[in-house]
Design an enzyme around this catalytic site. Structure first.
Site, PDB file in Angstrom:
ATOM      1  N   GLU A 267     -40.078 -42.246  -4.703  1.00 42.20           N
ATOM      2  CA  GLU A 267     -40.874 -43.404  -5.133  1.00 42.20           C
ATOM      3  C   GLU A 267     -42.188 -43.021  -5.805  1.00 42.20           C
ATOM      4  OE1 GLU A 267     -41.153 -45.966  -1.704  1.00 42.20           O
ATOM      5  OE2 GLU A 267     -39.004 -45.875  -1.327  1.00 42.20           O
TER       6      GLU A 267
ATOM      7  N   ASN B  28     -35.663 -39.627  -5.675  1.00 43.55           N
ATOM      8  CA  ASN B  28     -35.113 -40.832  -5.053  1.00 43.55           C
ATOM      9  C   ASN B  28     -36.030 -42.031  -5.319  1.00 43.55           C
ATOM     10  OD1 ASN B  28     -33.123 -41.957  -3.139  1.00 43.55           O
ATOM     11  ND2 ASN B  28     -34.820 -42.130  -1.694  1.00 43.55           N
TER      12      ASN B  28
ATOM     13  N   HIS C 197     -31.699 -51.010  -2.626  1.00 43.20           N
ATOM     14  CA  HIS C 197     -32.191 -52.112  -1.791  1.00 43.20           C
ATOM     15  C   HIS C 197     -32.126 -53.394  -2.618  1.00 43.20           C
ATOM     16  CE1 HIS C 197     -33.545 -49.670   1.536  1.00 43.20           C
ATOM     17  NE2 HIS C 197     -34.223 -48.886   0.716  1.00 43.20           N
TER      18      HIS C 197
ATOM     19  N   GLU D 167     -29.802 -45.635  -0.025  1.00 38.50           N
ATOM     20  CA  GLU D 167     -30.417 -46.524   0.987  1.00 38.50           C
ATOM     21  C   GLU D 167     -29.898 -47.959   0.827  1.00 38.50           C
ATOM     22  OE1 GLU D 167     -34.707 -46.288   1.062  1.00 38.50           O
ATOM     23  OE2 GLU D 167     -34.711 -44.138   0.688  1.00 38.50           O
TER      24      GLU D 167
ATOM     25  N   ASP E 240     -28.800 -51.611   1.068  1.00 43.64           N
ATOM     26  CA  ASP E 240     -28.687 -52.813   1.894  1.00 43.64           C
ATOM     27  C   ASP E 240     -28.950 -54.010   0.995  1.00 43.64           C
ATOM     28  OD1 ASP E 240     -31.491 -52.659   1.716  1.00 43.64           O
ATOM     29  OD2 ASP E 240     -31.796 -52.305   3.852  1.00 43.64           O
TER      30      ASP E 240
HETATM   31  O1  9MR Z   1     -36.519 -47.844   7.260  1.00 47.82           O
HETATM   32  C1  9MR Z   1     -37.788 -47.251   7.311  1.00 47.82           C
HETATM   33  C2  9MR Z   1     -38.679 -48.019   8.288  1.00 47.82           C
HETATM   34  O2  9MR Z   1     -38.193 -47.863   9.621  1.00 47.82           O
HETATM   35  C3  9MR Z   1     -40.106 -47.545   8.183  1.00 47.82           C
HETATM   36  O3  9MR Z   1     -40.938 -48.356   9.004  1.00 47.82           O
HETATM   37  C4  9MR Z   1     -40.564 -47.626   6.727  1.00 47.82           C
HETATM   38  C5  9MR Z   1     -41.989 -47.169   6.569  1.00 47.82           C
HETATM   39  O4  9MR Z   1     -42.409 -47.238   5.256  1.00 47.82           O
HETATM   40  O5  9MR Z   1     -39.703 -46.814   5.926  1.00 47.82           O
HETATM   41  C6  9MR Z   1     -38.402 -47.280   5.915  1.00 47.82           C
HETATM   42  O6  9MR Z   1     -37.581 -46.501   5.066  1.00 47.82           O
HETATM   43  C7  9MR Z   1     -37.931 -46.491   3.677  1.00 47.82           C
HETATM   44  C8  9MR Z   1     -37.479 -45.164   3.107  1.00 47.82           C
HETATM   45  O7  9MR Z   1     -38.020 -44.113   3.861  1.00 47.82           O
HETATM   46  C9  9MR Z   1     -37.865 -45.040   1.652  1.00 47.82           C
HETATM   47  N1  9MR Z   1     -37.377 -46.152   0.877  1.00 47.82           N
HETATM   48  C10 9MR Z   1     -37.671 -47.473   1.392  1.00 47.82           C
HETATM   49  C11 9MR Z   1     -37.214 -47.576   2.849  1.00 47.82           C
HETATM   50  C12 9MR Z   1     -37.421 -48.990   3.371  1.00 47.82           C
HETATM   51  O8  9MR Z   1     -38.772 -49.296   3.402  1.00 47.82           O
END
Ligand code: 9MR
Length: 397
Positions: free
Chosen positions: A170, A216, A258, A289, A291
């Site tokens: 990101e 990613n 997402h 990732e 969903d």
């Molecule tokens: O799913 C993850 C969540 O449990 C955490 O609180 C969050 C913190 O920013 O990160 C989420 O995972 C992220 C991933 O690491 C990167 N892409 C976006 C995902 C969803 O926010």
């Protein structure tokens, strides 16, 4: 049949069977025509089907179904949180490898590959790092050295155990950011400039010659206007092209996936076209990732089927769009969902105004939803000539 021809045919048949068997064997066990799990059906295409894993849920003795399904249904796993910097090094100089090592060992026991997530991201950084930078006690030069050390230590620790690393996550802004013209955003770009991206890939490669190194990001499932000023996919494509042309060891681009049923989203052909463009750079791709969330209207929360059903169907359709696109492109190596049950999903905790949910392929009681069956159907009914087995990616040096 003449003997020589028979021998030749038999040799080809043996070689074919050997090939078919050798692909599945790498995922723990051979393809079993009686097994309808996602991981087994994926083997037909040498596609790895994965999930993000919440380590608390995996360890919870009162929630045995979670652990069971992670093992039964998936051939690759990603740490949802425990490989992030704040988890691995909560105190400067003291590593906490425990939970991440547990996931790697679970994966080994279950014949699964591991996606490493994540080496460089602007979120979930340890407090000692961000506060040190904020109060000036960590200079930008020192920050760069710390990033180098972090990548080296982490990649070395897991060396040989990680299939794909999300090296940089990101790094690019969104059209709704300020300024709206797409740019490199966040903590790392602000302190180190965009050069940290190439550095990170080089440092990761130096620490593990075999892992596949990925960039990613989200909202790069399909191309938009084609203008890198506002088309994020195009911006990332140009970045990847530039990195490749400079010999930076990037091996793949991960498209997070997402999605939300309230958006227009894409169709399969648009998504397949984007994957193909990345492949044309000599890169592998993956959905990392996936969903598909929905707004939890009053009607949804009251259990009204007229409100719930269209959302479940739209969600399933979007899972299918991404999976079919991935199947269509031989360099799309894996398809990972970001959690598989609404019982453990990041969505409700993040989107609360309006509330969102229903994002995964199993409901809160571990009942498979329409999305799960649509994924199975896609894996079952795909085959030649449009869907051929994946081509293994060789790490770039
Ligand atoms: O799913 C993850 C969540 O449990 C955490 O609180 C969050 C913190 O920013 O990160 C989420 O995972 C992220 C991933 O690491 C990167 N892409 C976006 C995902 C969803 O926010």
């Amino acid at each position: 049949m003449k003997l020589r021809r028979w021998v030749a045919t038999a040799a080809v048949a043996v070689a074919t069977v050997a090939t078919l068997n050798s692909l599945p064997a790498s995922a723990g066990h051979p393809y079993d025509p009686t097994d309808q799990s996602l991981r087994n059906l994926g083997l037909r295409h040498n596609l790895y089907v994965g999930t993000a894993v919440d380590m608390d849920a995996l360890a919870d003795p009162d929630d045995p179904q979670y652990r069971q399904i992670v093992g039964d249904e998936f051939s690759t796993v990603t740490a949802e949180n425990v490989m992030k910097w704040e988890s691995l090094e909560p105190t400067r100089g003291t590593y906490n490898w425990g939970p991440a090592d547990e996931l790697v060992s679970f994966a080994r026991q279950h014949g699964q590959r591991v996606r490493g997530h994540v080496l460089v991201w602007h979120n979930q950084l340890p407090g000692w790092l961000t506060s040190g930078v904020a109060d000036g006690s960590i200079s930008n030069d020192e920050l760069r050295d710390l990033l180098h050390k972090h990548i080296t230590d982490v990649v070395r620790h897991f060396r040989g155990k990680i299939w794909q690393w999300d090296v940089v996550n990101e790094a690019v802004s969104d059209p709704w950011d300020n300024p709206p013209t797409l740019h490199y955003k966040g903590f790392w770009a602000e302190h180190l400039g965009s050069g940290y991206i190439a550095d990170a890939f080089r440092w990761a490669r130096a620490a593990d010659p075999q892992a596949l190194l990925f960039y990613n990001d989200y909202n790069i499932e399909a191309f938009g206007s084609g203008d890198p000023a506002n088309d994020k996919t195009r911006f990332v494509y140009d970045m990847a092209k530039d990195l490749r042309s400079r010999g930076v060891p990037i091996d793949g681009v991960g498209s997070q996936g997402h999605l939300g049923t309230q958006y227009g989203n894409y169709d399969t052909l648009q998504v397949a076209a984007a994957l193909k463009k990345f492949t044309s750079l000599g890169l592998a791709t993956a959905f990392t990732e996936v969903d598909v969330r929905s707004q939890m209207t009053d009607g949804v929360q009251a259990g009204e089927s007229a409100e719930i059903n269209p959302r479940l169907q739209a969600s399933a359709a979007n899972f299918s769009i991404l999976l079919q696109a991935c199947l269509s492109e031989r360099h799309c190596l894996s398809f990972t969902v970001w959690g598989f049950t609404d019982k453990h999903s990041w969505v409700p905790g993040t989107f609360d105004n309006p509330p969102e949910g229903l994002a995964t392929i199993y409901d809160e009681n571990y009942q498979p939803k329409r999305a799960y069956n649509v994924m199975r159907a896609d894996l079952i009914y795909a085959g030649p000539p449009y869907v051929l087995p994946r081509v293994a990616q060789r790490p770039h040096r």
